[in-house]
Design a protein around this motif. Structure first.
Motif, short mmCIF file in Angstrom:
data_model
loop_
_atom_site.label_atom_id
_atom_site.label_comp_id
_atom_site.label_asym_id
_atom_site.label_seq_id
_atom_site.Cartn_x
_atom_site.Cartn_y
_atom_site.Cartn_z
N ALA A 48 0.84 -1.20 0.00
CA ALA A 48 0.00 0.00 0.00
C ALA A 48 0.87 1.25 0.00
O ALA A 48 0.60 2.21 -0.72
N ARG A 49 1.93 1.24 0.79
CA ARG A 49 2.85 2.38 0.84
C ARG A 49 3.52 2.59 -0.51
O ARG A 49 3.64 3.72 -0.98
N LEU A 50 3.94 1.51 -1.14
CA LEU A 50 4.57 1.60 -2.45
C LEU A 50 3.61 2.16 -3.49
O LEU A 50 3.97 3.03 -4.28
N SER A 51 2.38 1.70 -3.48
CA SER A 51 1.37 2.22 -4.42
C SER A 51 1.13 3.70 -4.20
O SER A 51 1.03 4.47 -5.16
N ASP B 239 12.87 10.69 -10.51
CA ASP B 239 12.34 11.03 -11.82
C ASP B 239 12.72 9.99 -12.87
O ASP B 239 11.97 9.75 -13.82
N LEU B 240 13.87 9.36 -12.70
CA LEU B 240 14.33 8.32 -13.63
C LEU B 240 13.69 6.97 -13.34
O LEU B 240 13.94 6.00 -14.05
N GLY B 241 12.86 6.90 -12.30
CA GLY B 241 12.20 5.65 -11.95
C GLY B 241 12.95 4.83 -10.93
O GLY B 241 12.51 3.75 -10.54
N ARG B 242 14.09 5.32 -10.47
CA ARG B 242 14.84 4.61 -9.44
C ARG B 242 14.11 4.78 -8.11
O ARG B 242 13.48 5.78 -7.85
N GLY B 243 14.19 3.78 -7.26
CA GLY B 243 13.61 3.87 -5.94
C GLY B 243 12.12 3.63 -5.86
O GLY B 243 11.53 3.71 -4.80
N GLN B 244 11.48 3.30 -6.98
CA GLN B 244 10.04 3.08 -6.93
C GLN B 244 9.69 1.66 -6.52
O GLN B 244 8.58 1.41 -6.10
#
Length: 114
Positions: free
Chosen positions: A24-27, A82-87
């Protein structure tokens, strides 16, 4: 006949409630980040944002140096986001003291709204 030894999973066992909370936190984080990240254009590092993003995207290791107060600590993690890292994982950063590291993490979270 020999009995087969069951294979052990290398994945740590996680409480199902904790796993659900983590998902849930990730979403939620992904939804916030999809609204776009803002940068402080008054910081010198912002002028080189595209060049830095390209270097991070194209190379495994990037060394960036700049003056104190140029925005390296607060803006580089945002460029990575912004590059999608850490998602789906973490972006690590180091500071000489744990208190400084926690303060920086809290500031970046506040800036991006997470």
């Amino acid at each position: 006949a020999t009995e087969a030894t069951p294979k052990r999973s290398l994945k740590p066992k996680m409480n199902p409630l904790s796993e659900k909370a983590a998902q849930a936190r990730l979403s939620w984080t992904r939804a916030v980040l999809s609204q776009g990240i803002t940068y402080d254009d008054r910081l010198p590092i912002s002028a080189a944002r595209d060049e830095i993003a390209e270097a991070i995207r194209d190379h495994q290791v990037v060394v960036i140096s700049g003056e104190t107060g140029s925005g390296k600590t607060t803006q580089l993690p945002k460029i990575c986001l912004d590059l999608g890292r850490g998602q789906s994982g973490l972006i690590g950063h180091t500071q000489p003291r744990r208190l400084a590291a926690r303060a920086v993490a809290a500031r970046i979270a506040e800036e991006v709204g997470t």
